[in-house]
Design an enzyme around this catalytic site. Structure first.
Site, PDB file in Angstrom:
ATOM      1  N   ASN A 155       0.836  -1.217   0.000  1.00  0.00           N
ATOM      2  CA  ASN A 155       0.000   0.000   0.000  1.00  0.00           C
ATOM      3  C   ASN A 155       0.858   1.250   0.000  1.00  0.00           C
ATOM      4  O   ASN A 155       0.533   2.246  -0.655  1.00  0.00           O
ATOM      5  CB  ASN A 155      -0.949  -0.011   1.201  1.00  0.00           C
ATOM      6  CG  ASN A 155      -2.176  -0.852   0.940  1.00  0.00           C
ATOM      7  OD1 ASN A 155      -3.032  -0.472   0.141  1.00  0.00           O
ATOM      8  ND2 ASN A 155      -2.247  -2.014   1.562  1.00  0.00           N
ATOM      9  N   HIS A 160      -7.847  -0.693   6.164  1.00  0.00           N
ATOM     10  CA  HIS A 160      -8.199  -1.952   6.827  1.00  0.00           C
ATOM     11  C   HIS A 160      -8.848  -2.873   5.800  1.00  0.00           C
ATOM     12  O   HIS A 160      -9.721  -2.449   5.047  1.00  0.00           O
ATOM     13  CB  HIS A 160      -9.177  -1.676   7.975  1.00  0.00           C
ATOM     14  CG  HIS A 160      -9.572  -2.925   8.697  1.00  0.00           C
ATOM     15  ND1 HIS A 160      -8.736  -3.552   9.592  1.00  0.00           N
ATOM     16  CD2 HIS A 160     -10.691  -3.685   8.616  1.00  0.00           C
ATOM     17  CE1 HIS A 160      -9.332  -4.644  10.049  1.00  0.00           C
ATOM     18  NE2 HIS A 160     -10.515  -4.743   9.475  1.00  0.00           N
TER      19      HIS A 160
HETATM   20  C1  GRF Z   1      -3.096  -4.684   4.010  1.00  0.00           C
HETATM   21  O1  GRF Z   1      -4.012  -5.695   3.727  1.00  0.00           O
HETATM   22  C2  GRF Z   1      -3.727  -3.612   4.842  1.00  0.00           C
HETATM   23  O2  GRF Z   1      -5.078  -3.417   4.569  1.00  0.00           O
HETATM   24  C3  GRF Z   1      -3.571  -4.161   6.233  1.00  0.00           C
HETATM   25  O3  GRF Z   1      -2.313  -4.792   6.242  1.00  0.00           O
HETATM   26  C4  GRF Z   1      -1.967  -5.178   4.907  1.00  0.00           C
HETATM   27  C5  GRF Z   1      -0.668  -4.525   4.616  1.00  0.00           C
HETATM   28  O4  GRF Z   1      -0.140  -4.899   3.376  1.00  0.00           O
HETATM   29  N1  GRF Z   1      -3.724  -3.115   7.212  1.00  0.00           N
HETATM   30  P1  GRF Z   1       1.032  -4.039   2.726  1.00  0.00           P
HETATM   31  O5  GRF Z   1       2.166  -3.990   3.758  1.00  0.00           O
HETATM   32  O6  GRF Z   1       0.514  -2.686   2.410  1.00  0.00           O
HETATM   33  O7  GRF Z   1       1.441  -4.821   1.514  1.00  0.00           O
END
Ligand code: GRF
Length: 212
Positions: free
Chosen positions: A15, A111
């Protein structure tokens, strides 16, 4: 003027990468200037550095059980960098009032569920167990209650027959990567296009200027 934004991670940082990629556009209203991780081995730190962004670990283990001291150390670094908005992106620590209060109204989280359904962990497995037909992700403001702050945007995906937990996680993650940049941009003051068809950005809150 672009809003100076920091991202807090604990792991792979996909993300974070999506936010960095969106923020490369000259018209994007936020600039990613800092990435912090509570884990020195988070692979997202190297990704951020490779993108030319200052990235630092503030290891929670150095603070023993003193969560407030760990967060105070994070807050010092955020303030020193003149950060205006903080985005949690896979930051896997429960926050204390130290950071929540300091950044109230200016801290976002993503989330992997359609809140208020499935707060907490194992969201994809729980959605499958519950037999719901729609699942998705939510960007919300962070408040003291976990995964419960005002919702800035949501994206929905179908749950298909035969889906494994991993299938569903991947489908949701694709939407996360579209939703988070859109929600941050809307929050920072500019509409930025919507995620894929079937997704929506609900109730975006306008940027209200620095609170301190
Ligand atoms: C994602 O699914 C986010 O929604 C959750 O943790 C995960 C993190 O993934 N809070 P990344 O580190 O962004 O790949």
């Amino acid at each position: 003027m672009k809003r100076r934004t920091a991202i807090l991670i604990s792991g792979r940082g996909s993300n974070m990468e999506a936010l960095i990629a969106a923020a490369r556009d000259p018209d994007y209203p936020a600039e990613i200037v800092l990435v912090l991780s509570n884990r020195p081995d988070a692979s997202g730190l190297d990704i951020a550095r490779a993108a030319g962004i200052e990235a630092e670990a503030i290891d929670h283990r150095d603070f023993g059980r003193d969560r407030a001291a760990h967060e105070a150390a994070i807050d010092v670094v955020l303030r020193a960098a003149d950060i205006e908005i903080v985005c949690l992106a896979g930051y896997m620590r429960l926050l204390t009032p130290v950071l929540v209060n300091a950044w109230q109204g200016r801290m976002l989280n993503i989330h992997p569920s359609l809140l208020p359904s499935f707060p907490g962990l194992r969201t994809h497995a729980r959605a499958l167990e519950a037999g719901v037909k729609l699942h998705g992700c939510t960007v919300h403001l962070v408040t003291e209650e976990m995964d419960a702050g005002p919702i800035l945007g949501q994206a929905a995906v179908p749950i298909l027959p035969g889906d494994s937990e991993d299938d569903l996680a991947q489908r949701v993650l694709r939407q996360e990567h579209a939703l988070y940049p859109a929600a941050l941009a809307a929050f920072a003051g500019v509409a930025w296009g919507l995620p894929d068809e079937g997704a929506c950005l609900t109730n975006p809150l306008p940027w209200q200027g620095p609170a301190r």
